[in-house]
Design an enzyme around this catalytic site. Structure first.
Site, mmCIF file in Angstrom:
data_model
loop_
_atom_site.group_PDB
_atom_site.id
_atom_site.type_symbol
_atom_site.label_atom_id
_atom_site.label_comp_id
_atom_site.label_asym_id
_atom_site.label_seq_id
_atom_site.Cartn_x
_atom_site.Cartn_y
_atom_site.Cartn_z
ATOM 1 N N CYS A 107 64.271 35.050 14.228
ATOM 2 C CA CYS A 107 63.274 35.331 13.193
ATOM 3 C C CYS A 107 62.550 36.643 13.491
ATOM 4 O O CYS A 107 62.155 37.357 12.586
ATOM 5 C CB CYS A 107 62.278 34.191 13.119
ATOM 6 S SG CYS A 107 61.583 33.766 14.710
ATOM 7 N N GLU A 149 56.643 28.208 10.006
ATOM 8 C CA GLU A 149 57.118 29.404 10.720
ATOM 9 C C GLU A 149 58.381 29.845 10.004
ATOM 10 O O GLU A 149 59.416 29.179 10.106
ATOM 11 C CB GLU A 149 57.445 29.069 12.184
ATOM 12 C CG GLU A 149 56.262 28.643 13.016
ATOM 13 C CD GLU A 149 55.366 29.791 13.402
ATOM 14 O OE1 GLU A 149 55.719 30.953 13.118
ATOM 15 O OE2 GLU A 149 54.303 29.536 13.967
ATOM 16 N N LYS A 199 63.407 16.581 13.363
ATOM 17 C CA LYS A 199 64.741 16.709 12.775
ATOM 18 C C LYS A 199 65.353 18.053 13.128
ATOM 19 O O LYS A 199 64.939 19.085 12.619
ATOM 20 C CB LYS A 199 64.682 16.586 11.246
ATOM 21 C CG LYS A 199 66.076 16.383 10.658
ATOM 22 C CD LYS A 199 66.168 16.718 9.188
ATOM 23 C CE LYS A 199 66.319 18.182 8.924
ATOM 24 N NZ LYS A 199 67.512 18.832 9.504
ATOM 25 N N GLU A 224 66.437 39.338 4.858
ATOM 26 C CA GLU A 224 66.722 38.890 6.221
ATOM 27 C C GLU A 224 68.235 38.645 6.342
ATOM 28 O O GLU A 224 68.767 37.732 5.717
ATOM 29 C CB GLU A 224 65.954 37.600 6.515
ATOM 30 C CG GLU A 224 66.021 37.191 7.959
ATOM 31 C CD GLU A 224 65.260 35.900 8.242
ATOM 32 O OE1 GLU A 224 65.266 34.994 7.395
ATOM 33 O OE2 GLU A 224 64.662 35.804 9.328
ATOM 34 N N SER A 276 63.803 28.960 6.987
ATOM 35 C CA SER A 276 63.779 30.093 6.067
ATOM 36 C C SER A 276 62.562 30.015 5.134
ATOM 37 O O SER A 276 62.003 28.938 4.896
ATOM 38 C CB SER A 276 65.058 30.111 5.238
ATOM 39 O OG SER A 276 65.109 28.955 4.441
ATOM 40 N N GLY A 309 60.821 26.856 3.295
ATOM 41 C CA GLY A 309 59.383 26.670 3.536
ATOM 42 C C GLY A 309 58.631 26.451 2.232
ATOM 43 O O GLY A 309 57.738 25.602 2.143
HETATM 44 P P1 NAD Z 1 66.759 26.564 6.830
HETATM 45 O O1 NAD Z 1 65.459 26.723 6.144
HETATM 46 O O2 NAD Z 1 67.997 26.540 6.026
HETATM 47 O O3 NAD Z 1 66.787 25.215 7.692
HETATM 48 C C1 NAD Z 1 65.809 24.944 8.672
HETATM 49 C C2 NAD Z 1 65.680 23.433 8.835
HETATM 50 O O4 NAD Z 1 65.177 22.887 7.621
HETATM 51 C C3 NAD Z 1 66.984 22.705 9.127
HETATM 52 O O5 NAD Z 1 66.735 21.660 10.035
HETATM 53 C C4 NAD Z 1 67.365 22.146 7.755
HETATM 54 O O6 NAD Z 1 68.177 21.003 7.850
HETATM 55 C C5 NAD Z 1 66.004 21.824 7.176
HETATM 56 N N1 NAD Z 1 65.923 21.791 5.712
HETATM 57 C C6 NAD Z 1 66.652 22.494 4.809
HETATM 58 N N2 NAD Z 1 66.253 22.184 3.547
HETATM 59 C C7 NAD Z 1 65.251 21.287 3.662
HETATM 60 C C8 NAD Z 1 64.422 20.603 2.702
HETATM 61 N N3 NAD Z 1 64.547 20.775 1.386
HETATM 62 N N4 NAD Z 1 63.475 19.748 3.177
HETATM 63 C C9 NAD Z 1 63.310 19.561 4.507
HETATM 64 N N5 NAD Z 1 64.082 20.179 5.442
HETATM 65 C C10 NAD Z 1 65.036 21.038 5.032
HETATM 66 O O7 NAD Z 1 66.798 27.711 7.916
HETATM 67 P P2 NAD Z 1 67.981 28.095 8.905
HETATM 68 O O8 NAD Z 1 68.939 28.951 8.168
HETATM 69 O O9 NAD Z 1 68.474 26.892 9.603
HETATM 70 O O10 NAD Z 1 67.192 28.939 10.009
HETATM 71 C C11 NAD Z 1 67.045 30.296 9.943
HETATM 72 C C12 NAD Z 1 65.685 30.658 9.389
HETATM 73 O O11 NAD Z 1 64.660 30.182 10.269
HETATM 74 C C13 NAD Z 1 65.498 32.149 9.308
HETATM 75 O O12 NAD Z 1 64.884 32.493 8.096
HETATM 76 C C14 NAD Z 1 64.569 32.446 10.481
HETATM 77 O O13 NAD Z 1 63.826 33.624 10.337
HETATM 78 C C15 NAD Z 1 63.718 31.227 10.512
HETATM 79 N N6 NAD Z 1 63.084 31.077 11.839
HETATM 80 C C16 NAD Z 1 61.733 31.323 11.950
HETATM 81 C C17 NAD Z 1 61.104 31.240 13.187
HETATM 82 C C18 NAD Z 1 59.624 31.518 13.326
HETATM 83 O O14 NAD Z 1 59.050 31.152 14.350
HETATM 84 N N7 NAD Z 1 58.974 32.137 12.361
HETATM 85 C C19 NAD Z 1 61.845 30.898 14.306
HETATM 86 C C20 NAD Z 1 63.214 30.652 14.169
HETATM 87 C C21 NAD Z 1 63.818 30.740 12.910
#
Ligand code: NAD
Length: 490
Positions: A287, A253, A178, A384, A232, A236
């Site tokens: 990230c 991650e 997804k 962040e 995020s 997570g």
């Molecule tokens: P987010 O957590 O809002 O969304 C990430 C994904 O999760 C999206 O596809 C979203 O639709 C989905 N999602 C949201 N709520 C959900 C739920 N309750 N159940 C299942 N899926 C859900 O994050 P974002 O704002 O899109 O991305 C940025 C974040 O990702 C930052 O915190 C960044 O640090 C992190 N990130 C980490 C890495 C790593 O390798 N550690 C890499 C890239 C980004």
């Protein structure tokens, strides 16, 4: 429906683009211009059911029977297909995310290398055996964990998709992935390419949709055996709760607030431009962005001046212009959030040396921003921001630098800049982060494990270790005794 023809993008399920059961389409916007980009189908629960069913059928059918050598060939073929379509993929990514073409080109290259790495790594999937003495022979089998549900964010849609797909497919798992609902285009195109090069139907399914509903449904789905999530820390945590009921295999991650540590003995001609790159690459929406730059007090003023001069010189603008170094942010709403962080920092006493203001125009641009005079306890140094905002924090000595570097909930990445190799290794060993660079700003290479300590998550991507996260180990015990065991002596 087809990707990139009529600008309506379907879901990719069971080897083809399909209409969503709900009929729901989301308007996509180019963040750099505010212009419409087309409409993408959004998966709902019925679509996830359909995708999981296709994946399970693939596992029990053709994909489950595909031997490792053939999986390797298919991964190489997908890498070749990315090379052949690299311009289209890069263009889609730039338009959909707003990030600079110069960055995206590097990310497309890495997408290729990921598939090549795991195409070779398949050879290392092997159990072990042991003659345990007496009449006991043991060997182990490595079996695919099952259907992998994968969830990726908007900041590197193509690269994150390849980080997830390549090891799962190498291990023999079918995937239901997804993407973020705002950035589905390159992942969908990758699904199409997988089908074109011969992955059987159901091995790769791409189902963009809203996280809180569709994403959560995928996590809880009884037909999904393992969840791999990038996003995020807050989400997570929610996913961990959802996955805990059915005891799903899980890797996370998550976010970061990573430090660069610049000692007075560092080569500043390298440390300063590299630290500028380490925060402003991808407009800080990374990230692993080194957003906390810790600088030894004796060189602090000089560092602030030179760093800010370079930040000011970065070319910000049209992401499709090959000269652009910093594109737009993902949306105007995100830009406003980033600006809110800067204002909060200003209120807490940080000095905005450069940037820190929203300009005119429709695009979601934010200037490279430098905050000086920052203390580790300030919100801008702890949270962040996920935008082009750096915090410059002075330190007194090595012990103080390590203390400040670890004084944060995250632990994804750190870079140490020093002219003293012994100090480099000493400091690297004491920093709580999944990756530490010594005079080396780059972070992610296929073959080198990448992942977090602390609230940056658990599990590793990009490495050989990652394969094990998609495999179960089955121990087989064999009696070689000519006599029956009969332990009860019956
Ligand atoms: P987010 O957590 O809002 O969304 C990430 C994904 O999760 C999206 O596809 C979203 O639709 C989905 N999602 C949201 N709520 C959900 C739920 N309750 N159940 C299942 N899926 C859900 O994050 P974002 O704002 O899109 O991305 C940025 C974040 O990702 C930052 O915190 C960044 O640090 C992190 N990130 C980490 C890495 C790593 O390798 N550690 C890499 C890239 C980004």
């Amino acid at each position: 429906m087809a990707v990139a023809t009529d600008r309506e993008y379907g879901l990719f399920i069971n080897g083809e683009l399909v209409e969503p059961a709900s009929g729901e389409l989301r308007d996509l916007t180019e963040p750099a211009t505010g212009n419409p980009l087309g409409r993408a189908a959004m998966a709902g629960e019925a679509d996830i059911d359909r995708a999981v069913e296709a994946a399970r059928a693939a596992l029990d059918g053709p994909w489950g029977k595909t031997p490792p050598t053939e999986r390797s060939r298919l991964l190489h073929a997908l890498a070749d297909a990315i090379v052949a379509n690299r311009k289209e993929l890069a263009d889609l990514e730039v338009r959909n995310v707003g990030k600079a073409l110069s960055s995206v080109k590097a990310e497309v290259n890495q997408a290729v290398e990921n598939f090549r790495f795991y195409a070779s790594a398949i050879a290392s999937i092997a159990g072990r055996s042991n003659q345990l003495g007496g009449s006991l022979l043991f060997y182990s089998l490595k079996e695919p964990v099952g259907v992998a549900g994968q969830i990726v964010p908007w900041n590197y849609p193509l690269m994150m998709t390849t980080w997830k797909l390549a090891p799962a497919l190498a291990a023999g798992c079918p995937v239901v992935l997804k993407p973020d609902s705002a950035t589905p285009l390159t992942a969908l195109r990758l699904g199409e390419l997988a089908s074109e090069v011969g992955f059987p139907p159901g091995a790769v399914n791409i189902v963009p949709g809203p996280g809180k509903t569709t994403g959560a449904y995928l996590v809880k789905h009884p037909g999904v055996d393992k969840i791999a999530f990038t996003g995020s820390t807050e989400t997570g945590g929610e996913i961990m709760r959802l996955a805990s009921g059915p005891i799903k295999r899980l890797t996370l991650e998550l976010g970061g607030k990573s430090p660069s540590l610049v000692f007075a003995d560092a080569n500043l001609d390298d440390a300063i431009p590299s630290s500028v790159w380490s925060i402003y690459y991808s407009a800080g929406q990374s990230c692993e962005a080194r957003s906390r730059v810790l600088v030894e007090r004796s060189i602090y003023d000089e560092f602030v001046k030179k760093f800010s001069e370079l930040a000011d010189r970065l070319r910000v603008g049209d992401p499709l212009d090959p000269e652009t170094q910093v594109g737009s942010l993902i949306s105007a709403a995100h830009r406003d959030k980033v600006h809110g962080h800067v204002e909060q920092g200003r209120g807490e006493g940080a000095e905005v040396v450069t940037g820190g203001a929203i300009g005119e125009g429709k695009g979601a641009f934010y200037p490279p921003t430098v905050l000086a005079g920052v203390e580790s306890s300030m919100s801008v140094a702890q949270e962040e921001i996920f935008g082009p905002v750096v915090t410059l924090i002075p330190f007194e000595d090595e012990k103080d630098a390590i203390r400040i570097a670890n004084d944060v909930q995250y632990g994804l990445m750190a870079t140490v800049w020093t002219g003293d190799p012994a100090r480099g290794h000493r400091v690297a060993s004491r920093i709580k982060a999944g990756t530490v660079g010594i005079n080396m700003p780059y972070t992610a290479f296929p073959g080198i494990p990448f992942g977090g300590y602390k609230q940056s998550g658990f599990g590793r991507e990009l490495g050989l270790e990652t394969l094990d996260l998609y495999l179960e180990t089955k121990s087989v015990l064999v009696s070689t005794s000519p006599k029956p065991f009969n332990p009860f002596g019956l």
